[in-house]
Design an enzyme around this catalytic site. Structure first.
Site, PDB file in Angstrom:
ATOM      1  N   ASN A   1     -10.608   5.117   1.314  1.00 53.08           N
ATOM      2  CA  ASN A   1     -10.912   5.279   2.734  1.00 53.08           C
ATOM      3  C   ASN A   1     -12.170   6.125   2.968  1.00 53.08           C
ATOM      4  O   ASN A   1     -12.189   7.047   3.800  1.00 53.08           O
ATOM      5  CB  ASN A   1      -9.713   5.869   3.497  1.00 53.08           C
ATOM      6  CG  ASN A   1      -8.600   4.848   3.715  1.00 53.08           C
ATOM      7  OD1 ASN A   1      -7.507   4.979   3.174  1.00 53.08           O
ATOM      8  ND2 ASN A   1      -8.879   3.805   4.462  1.00 53.08           N
TER       9      ASN A   1
ATOM     10  N   ASP B   1     -13.844  -2.335   3.109  1.00 53.88           N
ATOM     11  CA  ASP B   1     -12.942  -2.447   4.265  1.00 53.88           C
ATOM     12  C   ASP B   1     -13.693  -1.916   5.488  1.00 53.88           C
ATOM     13  O   ASP B   1     -14.330  -2.681   6.225  1.00 53.88           O
ATOM     14  CB  ASP B   1     -11.660  -1.647   3.952  1.00 53.88           C
ATOM     15  CG  ASP B   1     -10.718  -1.486   5.128  1.00 53.88           C
ATOM     16  OD1 ASP B   1     -10.956  -2.086   6.182  1.00 53.88           O
ATOM     17  OD2 ASP B   1      -9.714  -0.742   5.015  1.00 53.88           O
TER      18      ASP B   1
ATOM     19  N   SER C   1       0.854  -1.176   0.000  1.00 51.88           N
ATOM     20  CA  SER C   1       0.000   0.000   0.000  1.00 51.88           C
ATOM     21  C   SER C   1       0.897   1.235   0.000  1.00 51.88           C
ATOM     22  O   SER C   1       1.792   1.356   0.829  1.00 51.88           O
ATOM     23  CB  SER C   1      -0.878  -0.039   1.256  1.00 51.88           C
ATOM     24  OG  SER C   1      -1.589   1.154   1.391  1.00 51.88           O
TER      25      SER C   1
ATOM     26  N   LYS D   1      -9.617  -7.590   8.039  1.00 55.58           N
ATOM     27  CA  LYS D   1      -8.635  -7.175   9.047  1.00 55.58           C
ATOM     28  C   LYS D   1      -9.139  -7.697  10.390  1.00 55.58           C
ATOM     29  O   LYS D   1     -10.246  -7.329  10.798  1.00 55.58           O
ATOM     30  CB  LYS D   1      -8.544  -5.653   9.116  1.00 55.58           C
ATOM     31  CG  LYS D   1      -7.944  -4.981   7.895  1.00 55.58           C
ATOM     32  CD  LYS D   1      -7.993  -3.474   8.065  1.00 55.58           C
ATOM     33  CE  LYS D   1      -7.363  -2.766   6.884  1.00 55.58           C
ATOM     34  NZ  LYS D   1      -7.663  -1.312   6.912  1.00 55.58           N
TER      35      LYS D   1
ATOM     36  N   LYS E   1      -1.270  -0.802  -4.252  1.00 56.41           N
ATOM     37  CA  LYS E   1      -2.507  -0.084  -3.891  1.00 56.41           C
ATOM     38  C   LYS E   1      -2.175   1.381  -3.693  1.00 56.41           C
ATOM     39  O   LYS E   1      -1.263   1.724  -2.944  1.00 56.41           O
ATOM     40  CB  LYS E   1      -3.069  -0.732  -2.623  1.00 56.41           C
ATOM     41  CG  LYS E   1      -3.961   0.107  -1.749  1.00 56.41           C
ATOM     42  CD  LYS E   1      -4.683  -0.794  -0.761  1.00 56.41           C
ATOM     43  CE  LYS E   1      -4.938  -0.116   0.555  1.00 56.41           C
ATOM     44  NZ  LYS E   1      -5.647  -0.995   1.510  1.00 56.41           N
ATOM     45  N   LEU E   2      -2.924   2.227  -4.401  1.00 59.77           N
ATOM     46  CA  LEU E   2      -2.706   3.671  -4.305  1.00 59.77           C
ATOM     47  C   LEU E   2      -3.792   4.281  -3.450  1.00 59.77           C
ATOM     48  O   LEU E   2      -4.975   3.989  -3.625  1.00 59.77           O
ATOM     49  CB  LEU E   2      -2.781   4.309  -5.699  1.00 59.77           C
ATOM     50  CG  LEU E   2      -1.864   3.733  -6.776  1.00 59.77           C
ATOM     51  CD1 LEU E   2      -2.159   4.413  -8.118  1.00 59.77           C
ATOM     52  CD2 LEU E   2      -0.397   3.928  -6.397  1.00 59.77           C
ATOM     53  N   LYS E   3      -3.410   5.132  -2.526  1.00 59.06           N
ATOM     54  CA  LYS E   3      -4.381   5.863  -1.727  1.00 59.06           C
ATOM     55  C   LYS E   3      -4.856   7.053  -2.550  1.00 59.06           C
ATOM     56  O   LYS E   3      -4.037   7.770  -3.129  1.00 59.06           O
ATOM     57  CB  LYS E   3      -3.703   6.370  -0.457  1.00 59.06           C
ATOM     58  CG  LYS E   3      -3.302   5.247   0.487  1.00 59.06           C
ATOM     59  CD  LYS E   3      -4.524   4.757   1.208  1.00 59.06           C
ATOM     60  CE  LYS E   3      -4.217   3.658   2.196  1.00 59.06           C
ATOM     61  NZ  LYS E   3      -5.414   3.150   2.839  1.00 59.06           N
TER      62      LYS E   3
ATOM     63  N   ASP F   1      -7.532   2.906  -3.050  1.00 61.02           N
ATOM     64  CA  ASP F   1      -8.235   2.878  -1.766  1.00 61.02           C
ATOM     65  C   ASP F   1      -8.596   4.310  -1.387  1.00 61.02           C
ATOM     66  O   ASP F   1      -7.715   5.156  -1.229  1.00 61.02           O
ATOM     67  CB  ASP F   1      -7.329   2.259  -0.694  1.00 61.02           C
ATOM     68  CG  ASP F   1      -8.019   2.137   0.656  1.00 61.02           C
ATOM     69  OD1 ASP F   1      -9.214   2.489   0.756  1.00 61.02           O
ATOM     70  OD2 ASP F   1      -7.366   1.681   1.624  1.00 61.02           O
TER      71      ASP F   1
ATOM     72  N   GLY G   1      -4.016  -4.519   6.137  1.00 60.62           N
ATOM     73  CA  GLY G   1      -2.956  -4.214   7.099  1.00 60.62           C
ATOM     74  C   GLY G   1      -3.253  -2.904   7.791  1.00 60.62           C
ATOM     75  O   GLY G   1      -3.973  -2.046   7.265  1.00 60.62           O
TER      76      GLY G   1
ATOM     77  N   GLU H   1     -11.304   0.278  -3.529  1.00 62.77           N
ATOM     78  CA  GLU H   1     -11.575  -0.045  -2.131  1.00 62.77           C
ATOM     79  C   GLU H   1     -12.269   1.112  -1.415  1.00 62.77           C
ATOM     80  O   GLU H   1     -11.837   2.255  -1.498  1.00 62.77           O
ATOM     81  CB  GLU H   1     -10.243  -0.383  -1.451  1.00 62.77           C
ATOM     82  CG  GLU H   1     -10.411  -1.024  -0.097  1.00 62.77           C
ATOM     83  CD  GLU H   1      -9.071  -1.425   0.530  1.00 62.77           C
ATOM     84  OE1 GLU H   1      -8.044  -1.437  -0.170  1.00 62.77           O
ATOM     85  OE2 GLU H   1      -9.075  -1.714   1.738  1.00 62.77           O
TER      86      GLU H   1
HETATM   87  O1  NPG Z   1       0.435  -2.312   4.883  1.00 61.91           O
HETATM   88  O2  NPG Z   1      -0.105  -2.380   6.989  1.00 61.91           O
HETATM   89  C1  NPG Z   1      -0.194  -1.895   5.857  1.00 61.91           C
HETATM   90  C2  NPG Z   1      -1.100  -0.696   5.670  1.00 61.91           C
HETATM   91  C3  NPG Z   1      -2.085  -0.874   4.581  1.00 61.91           C
HETATM   92  O3  NPG Z   1      -3.114   0.998   3.597  1.00 61.91           O
HETATM   93  C4  NPG Z   1      -3.051   0.270   4.534  1.00 61.91           C
HETATM   94  N1  NPG Z   1      -3.808   0.430   5.614  1.00 61.91           N
HETATM   95  O4  NPG Z   1      -6.908   1.989   5.030  1.00 61.91           O
HETATM   96  O5  NPG Z   1      -6.277  -0.053   4.903  1.00 61.91           O
HETATM   97  C5  NPG Z   1      -6.068   1.116   5.219  1.00 61.91           C
HETATM   98  C6  NPG Z   1      -4.727   1.517   5.776  1.00 61.91           C
HETATM   99  C7  NPG Z   1      -4.724   1.926   7.216  1.00 61.91           C
HETATM  100  C8  NPG Z   1      -3.541   2.006   7.902  1.00 61.91           C
HETATM  101  C9  NPG Z   1      -5.875   2.222   7.897  1.00 61.91           C
HETATM  102  C10 NPG Z   1      -3.489   2.381   9.242  1.00 61.91           C
HETATM  103  C11 NPG Z   1      -5.824   2.592   9.235  1.00 61.91           C
HETATM  104  C12 NPG Z   1      -4.642   2.668   9.901  1.00 61.91           C
END
Ligand code: NPG
Length: 372
Positions: free
Chosen positions: A196, A244, A141, A268, A167-169, A194, A296, A219
């Site tokens: 969020n 998610d 990510s 998760k 994966k691109l935010k 993603d 993650g 996502e």
């Molecule tokens: O590789 O552990 C990892 C992070 C992957 O992008 C990732 N996590 O939105 O899924 C998510 C995001 C996240 C990280 C969300 C930390 C909340 C806290």
């Protein structure tokens, strides 16, 4: 008392702070250091570890580290201990069920008990869960970067290491153009985005444009509480929507798939209240034919090892955000989990989670502790 009962002598909560190798930015904000609560269970002759994946602020969900600490210390740990020795891992969920929500805190406690329980039996988590592979495919990510060039350089570095999906935010204002440029540069790389939960259904034209870019999935585009709008959006797209934040239980997963709100599930264990519920989410998705993968939350090796065990389940058919320790930490708390050149990581096969924090590293990172 059954032969396998686990008598817990004490539970220790440790808040740790670990520097991240680079800041991680999402539509929620930026993390520069990893803070986590580690839960340690001490019984007669074994110890067990669990990691609570709350962030320091309640942005990703309503849980946050400070609240989880209080929930654990004042309610969850006392309820677990009050009912005496643990006869089976499912006891943890039953004893904590009266507490509404607080899934990440519950998951950490369940993980620690499961780790101790399995260590006492000499069984690995992956075999206990019914995992079917000894190495799992990993994606990575990528946080929102300062510039597209910086982001591409970071991505090329991950691809050179072997990661199998990127994966691109995205967030409003940093979406279509960025993804188009990355896709132009990497026409064949499995790519996902993603959001969020940062968009609204009125942004459907943006997602229709993203739909042309051959993404593996989109996502959590919309509000975490809105399955109906996700179903409306999914009906307009060929690209699968993956949920998610919206999936907090196996019940949610069933509803989301049945409604057509998503075609893929991100699992998760912290978000759904534990490793055992994570397996139930997996089972529900598999029964309904929806592929799933393991997400993650910037975990240290303690939480990452449990994610790898879940990633070995048969219905997990897509690479997860189960990247290697060095993606986030110069020095992990556990022995590092290492990416192989083929983009896989070996699932820890020792008793319990198969990893444990190294004493010296742990002590150097503890910022607060409490024994119950
Ligand atoms: O590789 O552990 C990892 C992070 C992957 O992008 C990732 N996590 O939105 O899924 C998510 C995001 C996240 C990280 C969300 C930390 C909340 C806290």
């Amino acid at each position: 008392m059954s032969e396998t009962a686990l008598a817990i002598r004490s539970v220790e909560l440790l808040e740790i702070a670990l520097p991240l190798v680079r800041p991680f930015r999402t539509s929620f904000g930026e993390e520069r250091e990893k803070r986590a609560i580690l839960v340690s269970i001490v019984s007669e002759d074994v110890a067990g570890w669990g990691e609570c994946v709350t962030s320091t602020e309640p942005r990703y969900s309503e849980e946050w580290l400070g609240g989880a600490w209080i929930a654990l210390a004042d309610h969850l740990v006392p309820s677990l201990l009050a009912a005496g020795p643990i006869l089976e891992p499912e006891d943890v969920g039953r004893r904590l069920a009266w507490v509404r929500g607080h899934r990440m805190a519950k998951a950490a406690l369940e993980a620690a008990v499961l780790d101790a329980w399995l260590r006492a039996q000499g069984q690995s988590l992956v075999s206990y869960l019914g995992g079917v592979r000894d190495r799992v495919e990993c994606g990575v990510s990528v946080g929102i970067a300062s510039s597209i060039d910086a982001m591409l350089e970071e991505i090329h570095g991950y691809l050179a290491k072997g990661y199998r999906r990127v994966k691109l935010k995205i967030e409003p204002g940093r979406d279509l153009e960025v993804v188009r440029q990355v896709r132009g540069e990497l026409p064949d790389t499995p790519l996902s985005v993603d959001a969020n939960a940062a968009y609204e259904l009125s942004d459907a034209p943006l997602f229709e444009a993203l739909d042309e870019l051959g993404l593996v999935m989109i996502e959590q585009p919309l509000d975490h509480e809105d399955l109906v709008e996700h179903a409306a959006l999914q009906a307009r797209l060929r690209t699968p929507i993956c949920l998610d934040e919206s999936i907090r239980s196996a019940r949610d997963a069933k509803a989301a798939i049945r409604l057509g709100a998503c075609r893929v599930i991100n699992i998760k264990p912290g978000r759904v209240g534990g490793i055992l519920e994570a397996r139930r989410v997996h089972d529900a998705a598999k029964r309904q034919g929806a592929p799933c993968w393991i997400g993650g939350m910037l975990e240290t090796g303690v939480g990452r090892a449990a994610n790898l065990a879940l990633a070995a389940l048969p219905g997990v058919t897509m690479p997860g955000d189960t990247s290697a320790s060095d993606r986030y930490f110069a020095q992990d708390l556990t022995e590092p989990l290492v990416l192989q050149p083929d983009g896989t990581i070996a699932v820890p096969s020792g008793p319990g989670m198969g990893v444990e924090p190294q004493r010296g590293r742990l002590e150097a990172s503890v910022v607060r502790r409490r024994t119950i």
